[in-house]
Scaffold this active site. Structure first.
Site, PDB file in Angstrom:
ATOM      1  N   GLU A 489       5.106  75.386 -24.098  1.00  0.00           N
ATOM      2  CA  GLU A 489       6.043  76.506 -24.227  1.00  0.00           C
ATOM      3  C   GLU A 489       7.504  76.099 -24.100  1.00  0.00           C
ATOM      4  OE1 GLU A 489       4.510  79.240 -21.107  1.00  0.00           O
ATOM      5  OE2 GLU A 489       5.072  80.770 -22.557  1.00  0.00           O
ATOM      6  N   LYS A 604       8.901  87.529 -24.239  1.00  0.00           N
ATOM      7  CA  LYS A 604       8.317  87.715 -22.912  1.00  0.00           C
ATOM      8  C   LYS A 604       7.075  88.597 -22.985  1.00  0.00           C
ATOM      9  CE  LYS A 604       7.974  87.388 -18.480  1.00  0.00           C
ATOM     10  NZ  LYS A 604       7.261  86.160 -18.054  1.00  0.00           N
TER      11      LYS A 604
END
Ligand code: M6R
Length: 609
Positions: A489, A604
């Site tokens: 990530e 998110k």
């Protein structure tokens, strides 16, 4: 986690309060409110939604007044709504309170207060404080607050005003952050320094169980016994952006370091050193329901799915119930076998992940009872589930999930302990041992986070490596998958998380000097097997970084680098093992010069399928 502010001085209070709240919005943003004292009355304005909703409502309104308090909320008790937004008031509307924290004994306090004739207008735990101060008030607000907090269990940072003492702010804290800013003929209260950094850099950091008595020219501190306390002023050096992140360079690092507190908050009221059982308010399942379940299906995505995987090991070992795991995007398309004896456990930080929500609805459609583990009160997952156990991690701002993961693991451990006890699958000794070990996890997390310099050296050494293989077994297969996800990530390095025993079935072909292997080598059922798997990697010229126990001497014979974590039971170890894996990803990404809090291509909360 919420943000509180207070101001008294020569300026108009409203803009100062809104400005302070803006800088605390990272602490919560589901509703906001302010109370300002002017012309003999306290005006309260509050609104559900982000601070901008409140700010728009106040645009053009002349509130006047130069003393007030404010709040930005991250709901814990009571969904986000106008009524549940702070400030909260007593029956007369003369005492106004904002609060950050959790009052654990609010239900019993509320029952007593209602029985004595108090009228409540919200679902919050906070409102009991306003009524307790009202009962204790006899012309001295600071004394009334002191008496009220003597009756509170749990955590709180409070700011309180009273119509009869128009020049006074009273603040108090226990286990929730609170600072007082000292200006020239003006003073400030806040959860965190950035709220007033534009006005002053002079700060009192307040200890637990302190009451602060503040007017525009003086600040005094008292202990719980009412005696004066000396508290020196400090000068802070941070700039505003740095201060918002609590002095950390990135939110991710801040959130990693918040884990001991988040874990404690998540345990609070559910597990205690004295109590023999786990208390799970909000579970929505009676003991009879728990006994009637014949299968658990866990639905989640990403990091929450990895928490689910560790949860499967905990539940199967401690409850002896079969657990199926599904990434949420697969569940509804695979025709799962789910009925009214199935418990669907839905795990989500945001509570808004589209795939997870669809999985939840599918499980419900098939008759399952649904229990959510969620971080956002009032989110869709929380609303649509029969029961909810919240992770009290506070807002997670960085895209890479950290504190949500470890608090999810904590809740899963609590569920496993409770279900295991109810179903008679846990021996009393094992139950007591695990509760004791779980209780010390936040402290162990603190210990690890206090000193991890070696890990940064390791990150520097490997930050240009071609790829990473993460391997683990048992509950730490979840750690391997989560470690690999974190590195992908934010460091954008190819990484695979693998069951260590599967290496020889394929991935071991990838091992060469350009590939580093991270071996989660916690002592437990398969420790010896992991050591053999490390040897297989070493035999092929692979470099091995081991995450191992503090007192594990054996591992030194096998690994090139060892990151040592405090020891606990293997089932609980994914909580502590997460810390070095998060930090390794963070520091590798930092050495590579990446944007850490908002990595490319990611959001998110994934609210589309
Ligand atoms: O809000 P949720 O827990 O439902 O989110 C699930 C995933 O999108 C999330 O965990 C994602 O994998 C994180 N960015 C991982 O760090």
């Amino acid at each position: 986690m919420c943000g509180i502010v207070g101001y008294t001085g020569g300026r108009e209070a409203c803009p100062v309060l809104l400005d302070g709240l803006k800088r605390l919005e990272y602490r919560g943003y589901d509703s906001a409110g302010i109370a300002v004292f002017n012309d003999g009355r306290v005006a309260v304005h509050k609104a559900a939604g982000k601070l901008s909703v409140l700010a728009s409502a106040l645009d053009g309104v002349q509130l006047g007044g130069s003393i007030g308090i404010g709040h930005t909320r991250w709901a814990t008790h009571g969904r986000p709504s106008d009524e549940n937004a702070h400030p909260h008031v007593d029956c007369s509307g003369e005492i106004v309170v904002v609060h950050n924290g959790i009052i654990e004994n609010y239900l019993s306090l509320k029952e007593d207060l209602v029985a004595r004739g108090h009228r409540f207008t919200s679902e919050t735990d906070t409102e009991v404080v306003a009524h307790l101060v009202e009962e204790a008030y006899d012309g001295d607000l600071a004394e009334a607050v002191r008496q009220a907090i003597l009756r509170l269990d749990g955590s709180f940072a409070l700011a309180v005003m009273c119509r009869h003492e128009p020049n006074l702010l009273v603040a108090a804290r226990r286990h929730s952050p609170l600072v007082v800013g000292v200006g020239s003929n003006e003073n400030f209260i806040a959860s965190d320094v950035p709220a007033f950094l534009a006005y002053t850099k002079r700060v009192h950091f307040i200890e637990d169980d302190t009451v602060a008595v503040i007017n525009r020219t003086s600040v005094e501190f008292r202990g719980l016994d009412g005696r004066p306390i000396v508290n020196n002023v400090h000068e802070v050096e941070w700039d505003a952006a740095m201060a918002e992140r609590g002095g950390y360079e990135h939110f991710m690092l801040k959130e990693i370091h918040e884990q001991p507190v988040a874990l404690r908050e998540t345990m609070r009221g559910r597990l205690s050193s004295e109590h023999a059982d786990v208390a799970l308010e909000g579970l929505g399942l009676s003991d009879e329901d728990i006994r009637s379940i014949d299968k658990i299906v866990i639905v989640a995505c990403g990091t929450a799915y990895h928490a689910a995987m560790a949860g499967k090991y905990m539940i199967e070992r401690l409850v002896r119930l079969p657990v199926e795991l599904d990434v949420a995007s697969e569940l509804r398309y695979r025709d799962p076998i789910i009925d009214d004896r199935t418990l669907a456990l839905v795990i989500s930080q945001s509570g808004e992940t589209a795939d997870t929500l669809a999985g939840l609805r599918e499980a419900r459609r098939r008759g399952a009872r649904v229990l959510a583990v969620c971080n956002v009160v009032g989110s869709s997952v929380a609303r649509e589930s029969g029961g909810v156990l919240y992770t009290y991690a506070g807002p997670e701002i960085a895209v890479a999930s950290t504190k949500a993961y470890t608090t999810q693991l904590m809740v899963l451990a609590l569920i496993a302990l409770h279900f295991g006890r109810v179903r008679g699958a846990l021996t009393p000794d094992r139950d007591a041992d695990l509760r004791r070990m779980l209780w010390t996890i936040p402290e162990q997390a603190d210990l690890f986070l206090a000193d991890y310099g070696d890990l940064i050296d390791c990150a520097e050494r490997y930050h240009n490596i071609g790829g990473f293989l993460y391997m683990g077994r048992g509950p730490n297969l979840a750690s391997a998958l989560e470690g690999a996800l974190k590195i992908k990530e934010i460091a954008y390095i190819h990484a695979e998380g693998y069951a260590a025993g599967e290496m020889k079935h394929g991935p071991i072909a990838m091992i060469d000097p350009t590939m580093a292997t991270v071996a989660v080598s916690t002592k437990g059922r398969t420790y010896e097997k992991v050591l053999s798997n490390i040897l297989e990697v070493k035999a092929r010229m692979g470099e091995v970084i081991a995450v191992a126990g503090r007192h594990d001497e054996e591992i030194a014979k096998y690994a090139d680098h060892i990151i040592r974590v405090p020891e606990t039971d293997e089932l609980l170890s994914p909580i502590l093992n997460a810390l070095p894996l998060q930090l390794l990803a963070y520091h590798v990404a930092k050495f590579r010069g990446h944007e850490i809090d908002q990595p490319r291509n990611l959001a998110k909360s994934v609210t589309v399928e």
